[in-house]
Design a protein around this motif. Structure first.
Motif, PDB file in Angstrom:
ATOM      1  N   GLU A 113       0.821  -1.207   0.000  1.00 23.14           N
ATOM      2  CA  GLU A 113       0.000   0.000   0.000  1.00 23.14           C
ATOM      3  C   GLU A 113       0.856   1.259   0.000  1.00 23.14           C
ATOM      4  N   ARG A 170       0.818   4.080  -2.990  1.00 23.86           N
ATOM      5  CA  ARG A 170       0.485   5.470  -2.675  1.00 23.86           C
ATOM      6  C   ARG A 170       1.633   6.400  -3.045  1.00 23.86           C
ATOM      7  N   ARG A 192       1.539   9.470  -5.733  1.00 17.50           N
ATOM      8  CA  ARG A 192       1.905  10.850  -5.387  1.00 17.50           C
ATOM      9  C   ARG A 192       2.980  11.415  -6.302  1.00 17.50           C
TER      10      ARG A 192
END
Length: 221
Positions: A182, A186, A190
């Motif tokens: 995860e 992420r 970003r």
């Protein structure tokens, strides 16, 4: 099937022609995909340099790790709107998807305050997405959808654009825990620029045109 694909693409292209990028900027597209703890490298990535007389490297059969998490992601021309992960074994049914849509609406109020009223959802025709329960929730949440022909991942930006690039990033990486997977997903999200997402959404318009030109045939890469 092909006639339906062509009809829907024609409708969407006409709407884009009328409203321009204002229409595109209102689209929130989303989908789900399993993300494994390990993806084997491609043949090119795993090539090894060896001298002429060196023995050939041993070959091992590699498969994606059995451990995985379900990624659900929604995005638009500006970037990621909502992202969540479900553990392996979690039921991906209508009830679960409605919960995701409620979370999405909350995120929209937070990160897209200026465009909440202009949003339309682009999703595929998986059963949890089209069930009566989900349709009622979409209406209650004031999240209209745009039509999407069945069995058409080539017309879904997350499938033909975002997920392939994410899987390319993940290849060869090993993760010990779901949290590591995860965190990397992420972090990768970003790192992407608004231009990246805008380019991905504009490719959808190109595919509408190609589908129409090919009389509804599947759009290859």
């Amino acid at each position: 099937m092909k006639a339906q694909r062509k009809t829907i693409c024609t409708q969407l292209l006409e709407r884009f022609t009328h409203d321009g990028e204002r229409f595109l900027r209102g689209i929130i597209t989303g989908d789900e995909s399993w993300v494994h703890h390990y993806y084997p490298e491609s043949k090119m990535q795993s090539m090894q340099y060896r001298r002429k007389n060196s023995p050939a490297p041993k070959k091992f059969k590699v498969v994606a790790s059995a451990r995985k998490v379900l990624l659900t992601i929604f995005w638009d021309m500006e970037g990621i709107v909502h992202i969540e992960f479900l553990e392996q074994g979690t039921k991906t049914n209508s009830e679960r998807y409605v919960s995701t849509l409620r979370a999405l609406k909350g995120r929209l109020r937070w990160v897209r305050q200026d465009k909440v009223k202009d949003v339309v959802i682009q999703q595929d025709n998986a059963r949890p997405h089209t069930s009566r329960q989900t349709q009622c929730a979409l209406q209650q949440l004031e999240l209209p959808t745009i039509p999407h022909p069945p069995y058409s991942p080539d017309l879904a930006p997350t499938e033909f654009f975002l997920f392939p690039l994410l899987k390319k990033h993940l290849k060869g990486n090993h993760y010990e825990t779901d949290a590591e997977v995860e965190a990397d997903v992420r972090s990768w999200c970003r790192s992407l620029t608004p231009k990246f997402f805008a380019d991905g959404m504009r490719k959808l318009v190109q595919r509408w045109r190609l589908c129409i030109e090919r009389d509804g045939d599947y759009v290859e890469k």
